[in-house]
Design an enzyme around this catalytic site. Sequence first.
Site, PDB file in Angstrom:
ATOM      1  N   GLU A 177      88.065  62.748   0.328  1.00 40.27           N
ATOM      2  CA  GLU A 177      87.919  62.959   1.712  1.00 40.27           C
ATOM      3  C   GLU A 177      86.357  63.357   1.798  1.00 40.27           C
ATOM      4  O   GLU A 177      86.036  64.592   1.598  1.00 40.27           O
ATOM      5  CB  GLU A 177      88.561  64.349   2.127  1.00 40.27           C
ATOM      6  CG  GLU A 177      88.548  64.676   3.641  1.00 40.27           C
ATOM      7  CD  GLU A 177      89.253  65.991   3.862  1.00 40.27           C
ATOM      8  OE1 GLU A 177      89.837  66.458   3.035  1.00 40.27           O
ATOM      9  OE2 GLU A 177      89.311  66.259   5.073  1.00 40.27           O
ATOM     10  N   LYS A 222      90.320  59.423   3.100  1.00 39.68           N
ATOM     11  CA  LYS A 222      90.612  60.252   4.387  1.00 39.68           C
ATOM     12  C   LYS A 222      89.203  60.649   4.811  1.00 39.68           C
ATOM     13  O   LYS A 222      88.390  61.434   4.486  1.00 39.68           O
ATOM     14  CB  LYS A 222      90.976  61.621   3.512  1.00 39.68           C
ATOM     15  CG  LYS A 222      91.110  62.701   4.850  1.00 39.68           C
ATOM     16  CD  LYS A 222      92.397  63.902   4.513  1.00 39.68           C
ATOM     17  CE  LYS A 222      92.461  64.802   5.557  1.00 39.68           C
ATOM     18  NZ  LYS A 222      93.430  65.648   5.339  1.00 39.68           N
TER      19      LYS A 222
HETATM   20  P1  13P Z   1      92.141  68.638  10.127  1.00 40.67           P
HETATM   21  O1  13P Z   1      93.095  67.480  10.421  1.00 40.67           O
HETATM   22  O2  13P Z   1      92.571  70.044  10.656  1.00 40.67           O
HETATM   23  O3  13P Z   1      90.708  68.285  10.077  1.00 40.67           O
HETATM   24  O4  13P Z   1      92.285  68.845   8.412  1.00 40.67           O
HETATM   25  C1  13P Z   1      92.614  67.960   7.709  1.00 40.67           C
HETATM   26  C2  13P Z   1      92.265  68.448   6.346  1.00 40.67           C
HETATM   27  O5  13P Z   1      93.120  68.468   5.520  1.00 40.67           O
HETATM   28  C3  13P Z   1      90.698  68.906   6.070  1.00 40.67           C
HETATM   29  O6  13P Z   1      90.285  68.696   4.715  1.00 40.67           O
END
Ligand code: 13P
Length: 341
Positions: A177, A222
């Site tokens: 991510e 992600k």
């Molecule tokens: P949000 O969808 O609230 O941005 O959170 C996703 C997430 O796991 C951030 O690390």
Amino acid sequence: MSERLEDIAAKMVADGRGLLAADESTGTIGKRFDTIGLKSTETSRRDYREMLFRSEEAMKNCISGVILYEETLFQKAADGTSFVDIIKAAGSIPGIKVDTGAKPMANYPGETVTEGLDGLAERLAKYYEAGARFAKWRGVIAISSSLPTWGSMKANAHALARYAALCQQAGIVPIVEPECLMDGKPGDHNIDRCAEVTEWTLRTVFEELADARVSLEGMILKPNMVIDGKNARKASVAEVAERTVQVLKRTVPSAVAGIAFLSGGQTTEEATAHLSAMNAAFELPWKLTFSYGRALQDTALKAWGGKPENVAAGQRAFNHRAEMNRLAAKGTWKRELEQAA
Ligand code: 13P
């Protein structure tokens, strides 16, 4: 026999199902509870997450996996059943956030580097033992006219790649991510700047993943969507969808098992509309689904309000949001369906 990484990854993004990000750290869940005037304690955190994980329709039909914070991975519901068992019984996969947070980066004012690599191999073995089959690490990329810097970009991408390699070695699918912030400071950048930074970020991350010998078939990306900063919002749903797909096609190898977006500060309905527009309008080499935190939980948290008598209402709200996002992952969501509920 141990499961293959690529089979776990494929299951995480199959059939319109997506991920519930319920891995708020103790600090972050405290801020979410503040919005409903609830004190964050081990018990209130348990009750809230139990409400979500016992939402049968959502969990069975829409949620392929749940990202947990360490406390929750080892926690039990009020009746003594472990959360891991509740999640598995619904046919969903337990996952675990393994980074220890984005910390101010030395010599790089306004930027962070994510920590958590020290001792990670040992922690992953423990999490595997507890039932986790995927993990998450969030690198944070600030956007302004002068940020990000190459130094911060490189450090975050490198850490993501080292984390991903360690996960795969432990039999755990890494969710990679790299979040280019929509809601950072000053948050007045436009969609063009977001596209430029996101493209640079993803290109850098995939170079580092290759250098770390990470299997693309055994990971999930992600990313953020390509969108205006929170103080400069104006792009249409169609534009966000088109610009996001363009950047992903330029940078993400088709071997990647799947892409599951973060919501990043979008409203619940925006996050759904954008995902649905991408899936409806484009031929794509990967599955595109959701890995939302706030965009899946906000309405449920409000409906619950910390009161036992509102558990059913909270679950209804969560079931609805999850179903809307299941449709979005198939590209068949319609705004009218929101009003009908
Ligand atoms: P949000 O969808 O609230 O941005 O959170 C996703 C997430 O796991 C951030 O690390």
